[in-house]
Design a protein around this motif. Sequence first.
Motif, PDB file in Angstrom:
ATOM      1  N   PRO A 150       0.844  -1.199   0.000  1.00  0.00           N
ATOM      2  CA  PRO A 150       0.000   0.000   0.000  1.00  0.00           C
ATOM      3  C   PRO A 150       0.884   1.256   0.000  1.00  0.00           C
ATOM      4  CG  PRO A 150      -0.435  -1.420   1.915  1.00  0.00           C
ATOM      5  CD  PRO A 150       0.855  -1.873   1.307  1.00  0.00           C
ATOM      6  N   VAL A 151       0.584   2.171  -0.890  1.00  0.00           N
ATOM      7  CA  VAL A 151       1.422   3.371  -1.012  1.00  0.00           C
ATOM      8  C   VAL A 151       0.990   4.416   0.010  1.00  0.00           C
ATOM      9  CG1 VAL A 151       2.128   5.259  -2.525  1.00  0.00           C
ATOM     10  CG2 VAL A 151       1.890   2.934  -3.442  1.00  0.00           C
ATOM     11  N   GLN A 152       1.958   4.792   0.866  1.00  0.00           N
ATOM     12  CA  GLN A 152       1.681   5.758   1.921  1.00  0.00           C
ATOM     13  C   GLN A 152       1.950   7.179   1.484  1.00  0.00           C
ATOM     14  OE1 GLN A 152       4.376   4.094   5.098  1.00  0.00           O
ATOM     15  NE2 GLN A 152       2.754   4.982   6.344  1.00  0.00           N
ATOM     16  N   TYR A 153       2.989   7.328   0.676  1.00  0.00           N
ATOM     17  CA  TYR A 153       3.526   8.670   0.455  1.00  0.00           C
ATOM     18  C   TYR A 153       4.325   8.649  -0.835  1.00  0.00           C
ATOM     19  CZ  TYR A 153       5.587  13.134   1.948  1.00  0.00           C
ATOM     20  OH  TYR A 153       5.951  14.441   2.056  1.00  0.00           O
ATOM     21  N   VAL A 154       4.151   9.670  -1.662  1.00  0.00           N
ATOM     22  CA  VAL A 154       4.923   9.748  -2.907  1.00  0.00           C
ATOM     23  C   VAL A 154       6.132  10.644  -2.657  1.00  0.00           C
ATOM     24  CG1 VAL A 154       4.872  10.341  -5.348  1.00  0.00           C
ATOM     25  CG2 VAL A 154       2.820   9.414  -4.251  1.00  0.00           C
TER      26      VAL A 154
ATOM     27  N   VAL B 132       2.164  10.514   9.454  1.00  0.00           N
ATOM     28  CA  VAL B 132       2.035  11.897   9.941  1.00  0.00           C
ATOM     29  C   VAL B 132       2.153  12.866   8.759  1.00  0.00           C
ATOM     30  CG1 VAL B 132       2.987  13.686  11.435  1.00  0.00           C
ATOM     31  CG2 VAL B 132       2.971  11.319  12.219  1.00  0.00           C
ATOM     32  N   ALA B 133       3.194  12.658   7.956  1.00  0.00           N
ATOM     33  CA  ALA B 133       3.423  13.571   6.827  1.00  0.00           C
ATOM     34  C   ALA B 133       2.249  13.521   5.851  1.00  0.00           C
ATOM     35  CB  ALA B 133       4.726  13.195   6.119  1.00  0.00           C
ATOM     36  N   ALA B 134       1.637  12.355   5.670  1.00  0.00           N
ATOM     37  CA  ALA B 134       0.567  12.207   4.692  1.00  0.00           C
ATOM     38  C   ALA B 134      -0.783  12.673   5.219  1.00  0.00           C
ATOM     39  CB  ALA B 134       0.470  10.749   4.243  1.00  0.00           C
ATOM     40  N   GLN B 135      -1.028  12.466   6.503  1.00  0.00           N
ATOM     41  CA  GLN B 135      -2.372  12.746   7.030  1.00  0.00           C
ATOM     42  C   GLN B 135      -2.561  14.175   7.543  1.00  0.00           C
ATOM     43  OE1 GLN B 135      -4.566   9.976   9.396  1.00  0.00           O
ATOM     44  NE2 GLN B 135      -3.287   8.229   8.864  1.00  0.00           N
ATOM     45  N   PHE B 136      -1.451  14.879   7.767  1.00  0.00           N
ATOM     46  CA  PHE B 136      -1.607  16.210   8.362  1.00  0.00           C
ATOM     47  C   PHE B 136      -1.088  17.302   7.439  1.00  0.00           C
ATOM     48  CE2 PHE B 136      -1.593  13.154  11.759  1.00  0.00           C
ATOM     49  CZ  PHE B 136      -2.679  13.570  12.519  1.00  0.00           C
ATOM     50  N   GLU B 137      -1.623  18.491   7.652  1.00  0.00           N
ATOM     51  CA  GLU B 137      -1.205  19.608   6.806  1.00  0.00           C
ATOM     52  C   GLU B 137       0.057  20.266   7.324  1.00  0.00           C
ATOM     53  OE1 GLU B 137      -4.300  22.466   5.957  1.00  0.00           O
ATOM     54  OE2 GLU B 137      -5.639  20.809   5.418  1.00  0.00           O
ATOM     55  N   LYS B 138       0.149  20.416   8.658  1.00  0.00           N
ATOM     56  CA  LYS B 138       1.301  21.126   9.199  1.00  0.00           C
ATOM     57  C   LYS B 138       1.925  20.400  10.380  1.00  0.00           C
ATOM     58  CE  LYS B 138       2.941  25.536   9.107  1.00  0.00           C
ATOM     59  NZ  LYS B 138       3.033  26.844   9.739  1.00  0.00           N
ATOM     60  N   PRO B 139       2.654  19.331  10.074  1.00  0.00           N
ATOM     61  CA  PRO B 139       3.330  18.623  11.167  1.00  0.00           C
ATOM     62  C   PRO B 139       4.619  19.327  11.575  1.00  0.00           C
ATOM     63  CG  PRO B 139       3.237  17.287   9.137  1.00  0.00           C
ATOM     64  CD  PRO B 139       2.907  18.694   8.774  1.00  0.00           C
ATOM     65  N   VAL B 140       5.076  18.992  12.758  1.00  0.00           N
ATOM     66  CA  VAL B 140       6.355  19.508  13.231  1.00  0.00           C
ATOM     67  C   VAL B 140       7.013  18.417  14.062  1.00  0.00           C
ATOM     68  CG1 VAL B 140       5.498  20.541  15.393  1.00  0.00           C
ATOM     69  CG2 VAL B 140       7.477  21.558  14.244  1.00  0.00           C
ATOM     70  N   LEU B 141       8.317  18.382  14.085  1.00  0.00           N
ATOM     71  CA  LEU B 141       9.031  17.390  14.898  1.00  0.00           C
ATOM     72  C   LEU B 141       9.591  18.095  16.124  1.00  0.00           C
ATOM     73  CD1 LEU B 141      11.401  14.630  13.548  1.00  0.00           C
ATOM     74  CD2 LEU B 141      11.961  15.862  15.633  1.00  0.00           C
ATOM     75  N   MET B 142       9.143  17.666  17.295  1.00  0.00           N
ATOM     76  CA  MET B 142       9.610  18.289  18.524  1.00  0.00           C
ATOM     77  C   MET B 142      11.012  17.793  18.831  1.00  0.00           C
ATOM     78  SD  MET B 142       6.317  18.667  20.930  1.00  0.00           S
ATOM     79  CE  MET B 142       5.643  17.027  20.981  1.00  0.00           C
ATOM     80  N   PHE B 143      11.937  18.755  18.865  1.00  0.00           N
ATOM     81  CA  PHE B 143      13.348  18.409  18.955  1.00  0.00           C
ATOM     82  C   PHE B 143      13.965  19.030  20.189  1.00  0.00           C
ATOM     83  CE2 PHE B 143      17.842  19.013  17.913  1.00  0.00           C
ATOM     84  CZ  PHE B 143      18.175  17.750  17.468  1.00  0.00           C
TER      85      PHE B 143
END
Lengths: 419, 299
Positions: A229-233, B21-32
């Motif tokens: 399943p492709v998650q991300y391009v 996270v990157a695919a499902q959200f518009e503005k993610p951030v990584l807490m560092f």
Amino acid sequence: MSTENRKLINIATAGSVDDGKSTLIGRLLYDTKSLTTDKLEAIERNSKQKGFDYLDFSLATDGLVAEREQGITIDVAHIYFNTEKTNYIIADTPGHVEYTRNMVTGASTSSAAIILIDARKGVIEQTYRHFFINNLLRVGHVVVAINKMDLVDYDQQVFEDIKKDFEALIEKSDYSEDQVKFIPVSALHGDNIAGSSEIMNWYQGPSLLDYLEALEIDEHEDNSAARFPVQYVVRPKTEAYHDFRGFAGKLYGGNLSVGDEVTVLPSFTTSKVKSIHFFDQEFEEATPGSSVTITLEDEVDVSRGDMLVKSDELPKSEKQLSATICQVNSKPLRLGTKYILQHGVNQVLAKVDSIEGLVHTDFSGTEETEQLKLNDIGKVNFRLSKPIHFDPYGDSKSNGSFILIDEASYDTTSVGFIQ
Amino acid sequence: MKNTFVPNPKEAESIHIIREVAAQFEKPVLMFSGGKDSITLVRLAQKAFYPAKIPFPLLHVDTGHNFPETIEFRDKLVEELGLELIVANVQDTIDQGKVQEEKGRYSSRNSLQTTTLLDAIEAHKFDACIGGARRDEEKARAKERVFSVRDDFGQWDEKNQRPELFDMLNGKIHHGQNVRAFPISNWTELDVWEYIKTENIKIPSIYFAHKRETFVRDGMIWTASEHVYREEHEEVKERMVRFRTVGDMTCTAAVLSEAESLEEVVDEIKASTISERGARIDDKRSEAAMENRKKVGYF
């Protein structure tokens, strides 16, 4: 990473309230020297404060104030410990009927289950439910720990009677006898937990830990063909990778190799695997569980939610779906309700077409119902806005399961196992 | 022989989560924070999107009382990888009168961070914050979901969490809510150290044994610094120490150590009879210190 040569076993526990699940886990941690001095001191301190004359190991796992207040487990806690051979993750799940959903949650990622039975009480209704859920989710190995043997004078007959009752359950289930193991234990005193019991010398089998250490786990438990399943391009658009268009995802089922003929679902266009990337390296083949990035020979349209499969091993693609549902939210599932159905990383709309029946967790069959309430298990038919590409749950846990999301609250309301 | 890739299951799971996270959200951030867990997250994020860059910025909530070595390391890492770094300062929150500096023997800016973090989330409209929390760290964290929904006050409702089944992650939220995402939930402290060793990942020097001006209170080794409250009778001495976990100076105790290499650090962790958070002063405040902080929005 040394976890590469240590195997990983996910275990779910199940038992009724006060059967001693938390105590058993605490004991496992204690006996494998996984409890650090400061945690042990905290347990000693708190046990004393509560006026106990023994160490209350449940304090090691009940992490919420409300849990310690009531002395019960409310939510799944994940407990980790390592032995030389194995990394263990234990999902400590609550025993209350109203927390069945959490038991399903814990069992969904587990390849082995520990079902606790109080030796004084024997097989009770809750035991049916626990075993039924393990059977439904096809958890590969079940160990029945008959606990509190100290309270029945370590009597062999008590153990044998409970075992016999339980074997009647196994006959009604999909399990074979060799998938289920019975061990008499006392979690409180540590009998047959990490070492054999001197008092119960009538029991010649392994201790709980010895049994777990010897388990041969098929980590992916997936008999399906390769499913990607492709998650991300991945589109770097940098000078060095100007034309790079990679499809990132996690591979389930079988292996996938460079040169394999693949079909892109749902478009059914075909191409060949051009390259397989993991970080800054390239591989000729990926094995199940790999979170890799794949490129294709042709410029085909692939987006998130699509699935790459080998062209000669297509899954089913259908807009009608029959599934066993476990309701994990207080909002009931009713005829005609619309949901967002998430299958892996793909989402479609789904409507409840018919509810075939409520499934009894004592293996006694089904009854008619108009709705599925929280913690109910039932058979449901759905109509989908678009086809999904699945395998039966029995062949693939990852490609044969889905969740339903409420359109208004966005809560996860149900989990489904495709027939 | 085919060149076959065999995954490390925990690494593969974490990468899967980061991509979700990157695919499902518009503005993610990584807490560092500059600590080992968030450094590991950066490596995992690199792997998730390679050869593309990490598609979200880093957010550091800086208490102003950090170890200088950590800040130096942070800036170097960001520069090397070409990442975007956002720094939110607790000092600003104090200056705005939103929180009050604690006084006395155990004064720390640790709990003040929550307000700064929530302000930063609101100001930048972050809808997902990736954090390096692990379930093995602390018993309230053991109850945490991989995707943990927080309301628009940043609150965690521990009794009403979304069940997470298989590896399907439901990141649907309403406007104003945010998700705290924890890709290394299932890692142990030893897993992290072994990973850093195998991957040969650079970490701040305070993780290795070094000489430091310290004093002892309540059986713990505190850093002697202008930021750390100290009484006159508390005698400062140079000791050979290292840190197992990195918060700021006011909430992290050192451990006596001779470990100078990653091998020695891993051996030391394996042999240790004290838990990682046993050296966290912030956890010693009460039995439910972490749970209480999490409920109001701490990460």
